[in-house]
Scaffold this active site. Structure first.
Site: not given
Ligand code: NAD
Length: 471
Positions: A298
């Site tokens: 992030c």
């Molecule tokens: P991640 O990369 O761990 O997971 C994303 C998931 O989405 C993956 O499993 C991927 O296969 C799936 N995906 C992609 N396209 C898809 C589709 N069309 N249909 C279904 N699934 C699909 O991401 P994350 O760390 O969970 O973060 C997700 C969002 O939240 C990002 O925008 C991130 O910036 C935000 N965020 C993350 C955190 C954190 O600590 N990881 C905290 C706050 C906000």
């Protein structure tokens, strides 16, 4: 395609819609979560273990496969417990089938990834593709549906990308057949479940009143009324997320700036200084900790995206740029301090304790360990590493170029220098006498201020933000 359990019937949807409209406390809407990464999976697991029926959708077959067998694809404290609880109550259904998930639910959370592109802007392709897919599913759905964007997206994305994509593929107008909210996520990896169940606040950006009202009611039900909600426009909610992370990242870089000054001052100690600053209620102690800089999925990505987004509007985010610049240099303090202890690192065996970007996770995205290890290798050192959770991830990055120890003790054995990179609490079991006994020539760099520096006076020891002892 995975089989849907009988218990999950489309009959749930009218009830859920009634609840969303009326706020009836007895009815719980069925939810679909698209993207089962850290954010989506924790959201899905917590809603399901709290009694909501949840469809979890991902495009990753392996992820859905292991979730179907009851295994979590990521490590996060308490996540397995909530998944088990949800599974036992038959309330969580991992699936590849986005269309049925959307059609069988009343609310869809979108939490797909928004990674950095080379120029620092974010890649909105996953958001775009999932919006199109949601629209296609909505085309055949009768009744109002709420779409909630949880991914971190740059300001105006909901209005200029999500809404038109869904309208085009569904043929239905936002505000009439479906509603739209931007609901940024603030969880911290390592305490993601706790943060999901007990958030400081819930931010709801809403396209219209009905959408915001429905999501606020859903959160009141989910968190049993114990929640502070702030409702606002879509663009303000998008901005809150970036401004929030830019501020937290700034606190980290501020502490590191002071730390670097402390290292030049006899007997100065950044921990003493930041502890006292943090007691000022106007400042607060959270994130005011010096170390080797922030990593993870992030802060690095969000600060870069915030800077590049503002640049396109001819606005320079000076403070955020300075934050990122301090952070770019900070991991290399570990090398500088190490060289001060043992000189040239070429040919030396260096043990790196901690690989994950922070403790209690196996996530190595933008972990500072990556930069430190690459620099050590570049300087001709041989590197042996240990992490309680992230070795699997590290193997994907470093393959055979480094050695993976089975324990902290094995990692330290026979090395010339040990660098503490992640503050796993169990590393604290190592005492100064262990380093003295196990290492070839005991020398420790505490990059996270894990140890009590004053207990290490018997061996060569340097810590971030600790000035030389006064004579
Ligand atoms: P991640 O990369 O761990 O997971 C994303 C998931 O989405 C993956 O499993 C991927 O296969 C799936 N995906 C992609 N396209 C898809 C589709 N069309 N249909 C279904 N699934 C699909 O991401 P994350 O760390 O969970 O973060 C997700 C969002 O939240 C990002 O925008 C991130 O910036 C935000 N965020 C993350 C955190 C954190 O600590 N990881 C905290 C706050 C906000």
């Amino acid at each position: 395609m995975l089989q849907e359990p009988k218990a999950l019937s489309i009959q749930e949807t009218p009830n859920a819609i009634r609840w969303l409209r009326s706020g009836d406390r007895r009815l719980k809407p069925t939810i679909s979560v698209i993207g089962l990464g850290y954010v989506g999976l924790c959201t899905a697991a917590c809603f399901a273990s709290s009694g909501f029926r949840v469809y979890g959708v991902d495009i990753d077959r392996n992820k859905i496969g292991s979730l179907t067998k009851g295994h979590s694809p990521i490590y996060e404290p308490q996540l397995e417990l909530h998944l088990r609880k949800a599974r036992k109550r038959r309330l969580f259904f991992p699936t590849l089938d986005l269309d049925s998930a959307v059609n069988n639910s009343a609310v869809t959370f979108v939490s797909v990834g928004t990674p950095s592109l080379k120029d620092g802007t974010i890649d909105l392709n996953y958001v775009k593709r999932s919006s199109t897919a949601v629209g296609i599913a909505l085309a055949r759905k009768s009744g109002w549906h709420l779409v909630v964007i949880r991914s971190t997206v740059t300001p105006t994305t909901c209005d200029s990308l999500v809404k038109p994509e869904i309208e085009a593929s569904s043929g239905k107008k936002c505000g009439r057949s479906w509603g739209l909210c931007m609901n940024p996520e603030f969880l911290k990896e390592g305490s993601a479940i706790h943060d999901t169940l007990d958030p400081d606040r819930v931010v709801i950006g809403e396209f219209d009143r009905r959408s915001g009202e429905a999501l606020a009611r859903l959160y009141c039900k989910f968190l049993r009324g114990k929640v502070t909600i702030r409702r606002m426009s879509l663009v303000n909610a998008e901005l809150v997320k970036y401004a929030n992370n830019a501020f937290l990242a700034m606190k980290v870089s501020f502490a590191n700036m002071v730390a670097n000054l402390c290292e030049e001052l006899p007997s100065a100690d950044v921990q003493v200084v930041t502890d006292a600053i943090g007691l000022d209620k106007r400042i607060g102690s959270a994130f005011l900790r010096a170390g080797l800089g922030y990593g993870g999925s992030c802060f690095p990505k969000d600060t870069k995206a915030f800077i590049t987004f503002a640049k396109k509007l001819d606005t320079s985010l000076l403070l955020t740029r300075a934050t990122a610049e301090i952070n770019r240099k900070q991991p290399l303090r570990a090398i500088t301090l190490g060289e001060k202890l043992i000189g040239n690192l070429s040919g030396k065996r260096v043990s790196v304790l901690g690989l994950a970007f922070k403790p209690n996770t196996n996530d190595m995205r933008e972990a500072v360990s990556i930069r430190i290890i690459r620099e050590l290798l570049r300087r001709g050192a041989s590197v042996v590493t240990y992490d309680p959770r992230a070795v699997g991830e590290a193997r994907k990055i470093f393959a055979k170029s480094i050695t993976y120890a089975e324990s902290a003790i094995d990692c330290v054995r026979e090395s010339d220098l040990c660098i503490i990179v992640t503050e796993w609490q169990n590393f604290k079991a190592l005492k100064p006498r262990d380093f003295a006994k196990l290492m070839r020539q005991p020398a420790v760099v505490d990059g996270r201020r894990l140890f009590d520096a004053y207990k290490f006076s018997g061996i060569r020891f340097k810590a971030v933000g600790l000035g030389p002892a006064s004579r």
